[in-house]
Design a protein around this motif. Structure first.
Motif, PDB file in Angstrom:
ATOM      1  N   ARG A  79       3.192 -28.295 -45.099  1.00 20.37           N
ATOM      2  CA  ARG A  79       3.238 -29.141 -44.669  1.00 20.37           C
ATOM      3  C   ARG A  79       4.174 -30.107 -43.175  1.00 20.37           C
ATOM      4  O   ARG A  79       3.810 -31.312 -43.188  1.00 20.37           O
ATOM      5  CB  ARG A  79       3.995 -30.685 -46.356  1.00 20.37           C
ATOM      6  N   GLN A  87      -2.986 -33.501 -36.016  1.00 19.46           N
ATOM      7  CA  GLN A  87      -3.772 -34.584 -36.895  1.00 19.46           C
ATOM      8  C   GLN A  87      -4.748 -34.694 -35.837  1.00 19.46           C
ATOM      9  O   GLN A  87      -6.235 -35.058 -35.916  1.00 19.46           O
ATOM     10  CB  GLN A  87      -2.932 -36.072 -37.487  1.00 19.46           C
ATOM     11  N   ARG A 110     -13.158 -36.913 -44.905  1.00 25.09           N
ATOM     12  CA  ARG A 110     -11.758 -37.577 -44.963  1.00 25.09           C
ATOM     13  C   ARG A 110     -11.508 -35.967 -44.410  1.00 25.09           C
ATOM     14  O   ARG A 110     -11.966 -34.980 -44.207  1.00 25.09           O
ATOM     15  CB  ARG A 110     -11.219 -37.467 -46.326  1.00 25.09           C
ATOM     16  N   ASP A 112      -8.742 -33.219 -45.164  1.00 32.09           N
ATOM     17  CA  ASP A 112      -7.409 -32.636 -46.801  1.00 32.09           C
ATOM     18  C   ASP A 112      -6.532 -31.908 -46.021  1.00 32.09           C
ATOM     19  O   ASP A 112      -6.747 -30.965 -44.813  1.00 32.09           O
ATOM     20  CB  ASP A 112      -8.199 -31.981 -47.483  1.00 32.09           C
ATOM     21  N   VAL A 113      -5.488 -31.742 -46.310  1.00 32.97           N
ATOM     22  CA  VAL A 113      -4.300 -30.550 -46.653  1.00 32.97           C
ATOM     23  C   VAL A 113      -4.498 -29.549 -47.779  1.00 32.97           C
ATOM     24  O   VAL A 113      -4.388 -30.418 -48.742  1.00 32.97           O
ATOM     25  CB  VAL A 113      -3.107 -30.770 -45.705  1.00 32.97           C
ATOM     26  N   ALA A 114      -4.368 -28.477 -47.872  1.00 31.40           N
ATOM     27  CA  ALA A 114      -4.174 -26.861 -49.228  1.00 31.40           C
ATOM     28  C   ALA A 114      -2.729 -26.289 -48.060  1.00 31.40           C
ATOM     29  O   ALA A 114      -2.930 -26.399 -47.220  1.00 31.40           O
ATOM     30  CB  ALA A 114      -5.389 -26.813 -49.110  1.00 31.40           C
ATOM     31  N   GLU A 148      -0.574 -26.827 -53.892  1.00 30.80           N
ATOM     32  CA  GLU A 148      -1.482 -28.351 -53.979  1.00 30.80           C
ATOM     33  C   GLU A 148      -2.122 -28.832 -52.950  1.00 30.80           C
ATOM     34  O   GLU A 148      -2.885 -27.767 -52.179  1.00 30.80           O
ATOM     35  CB  GLU A 148       0.329 -28.825 -53.230  1.00 30.80           C
ATOM     36  N   TYR A 149      -3.275 -29.682 -53.568  1.00 26.51           N
ATOM     37  CA  TYR A 149      -4.328 -29.680 -52.625  1.00 26.51           C
ATOM     38  C   TYR A 149      -4.135 -31.560 -52.763  1.00 26.51           C
ATOM     39  O   TYR A 149      -4.095 -31.896 -53.326  1.00 26.51           O
ATOM     40  CB  TYR A 149      -4.926 -29.612 -52.792  1.00 26.51           C
ATOM     41  N   ILE A 150      -4.458 -32.064 -51.024  1.00 26.73           N
ATOM     42  CA  ILE A 150      -4.032 -33.391 -50.625  1.00 26.73           C
ATOM     43  C   ILE A 150      -5.042 -33.947 -50.466  1.00 26.73           C
ATOM     44  O   ILE A 150      -5.582 -33.480 -48.647  1.00 26.73           O
ATOM     45  CB  ILE A 150      -2.048 -33.194 -49.567  1.00 26.73           C
ATOM     46  N   ALA A 151      -5.699 -34.559 -50.843  1.00 25.80           N
ATOM     47  CA  ALA A 151      -7.395 -35.227 -50.180  1.00 25.80           C
ATOM     48  C   ALA A 151      -6.673 -36.837 -49.805  1.00 25.80           C
ATOM     49  O   ALA A 151      -5.800 -37.395 -49.829  1.00 25.80           O
ATOM     50  CB  ALA A 151      -8.304 -36.019 -51.295  1.00 25.80           C
ATOM     51  N   ASP A 152      -7.244 -36.943 -48.654  1.00 26.20           N
ATOM     52  CA  ASP A 152      -7.116 -38.400 -47.980  1.00 26.20           C
ATOM     53  C   ASP A 152      -5.835 -37.471 -47.260  1.00 26.20           C
ATOM     54  O   ASP A 152      -4.965 -38.968 -47.329  1.00 26.20           O
ATOM     55  CB  ASP A 152      -7.549 -39.082 -48.773  1.00 26.20           C
ATOM     56  N   ALA A 153      -5.129 -36.777 -46.937  1.00 27.15           N
ATOM     57  CA  ALA A 153      -3.965 -36.974 -45.871  1.00 27.15           C
ATOM     58  C   ALA A 153      -3.726 -37.078 -45.288  1.00 27.15           C
ATOM     59  O   ALA A 153      -2.349 -37.646 -45.224  1.00 27.15           O
ATOM     60  CB  ALA A 153      -3.865 -34.746 -46.026  1.00 27.15           C
TER      61      ALA A 153
END
Length: 161
Positions: A79, A87, A110, A112-114, A148-153
């Motif tokens: 993270r 970014q 968008r 995302d971060v996995a 964890e999958y963070i959509a629209d990170a």
């Protein structure tokens, strides 16, 4: 320049991307590119989710950064590696992708971060999958878990000149 690992070693980053790609496909996404690269950087996964043809929704594009780490990594499981500089690189790389595929330039997009956890399984290790894991796989002697999958990170980037 760092030496590349010998070919008989597994690429843990690629295994993490494989797991995330498979999970995305199982939830209806179509993988357009893996490791899309240009002079600004690389995007691990670019996927499209086709809109509902009956409601005339547009397709959505996602640019996914996959962070595969061993348990207890120094950067919060990956993270903390998504810095403003990273970014910006992802944003610019996405712009190049959209310039190369102008038919997708008007799609909602968008970033995302996995977060994937990877640990090596030894002869006396037990394979346990925590309850909150989105997907998991065993490859050779490695257990991978999409934790964890963070959509629209992140959705806006300030360019540093």
């Amino acid at each position: 320049m760092a030496n590349s690992p010998p070919s008989h070693y597994l690429d843990i980053g690629q295994l993490g991307e494989d797991l995330v790609s498979q999970w995305l496909q199982s939830t209806g996404w179509v993988i357009l590119h893996r490791r899309f690269a240009c002079r600004w950087g690389e995007i691990d996964i670019i996927a499209e989710y086709a809109g509902d043809s009956q409601t005339k929704n547009h397709s959505t594009l996602i640019f996914v950064e996959v962070k595969t780490r061993s348990p207890g990594s120094w950067d919060g499981g990956g993270r903390n590696a998504i810095t403003p500089k990273k970014q910006t690189k992802l944003w610019r790389t996405a712009e190049i992708f959209l310039a190369e595929y102008p038919q997708k330039a008007d799609y909602p997009c968008r970033f995302d971060v996995a977060i994937v956890c990877c640990r090596q399984i030894t002869d006396n290790s037990t394979v346990m999958v925590p309850e909150k894991v989105l997907a998991s796989s065993l490859v050779a002697t490695y257990q991978l878990e999409l934790r964890e999958y963070i959509a629209d990170a992140f959705d806006s980037v300030t360019y540093n000149a």
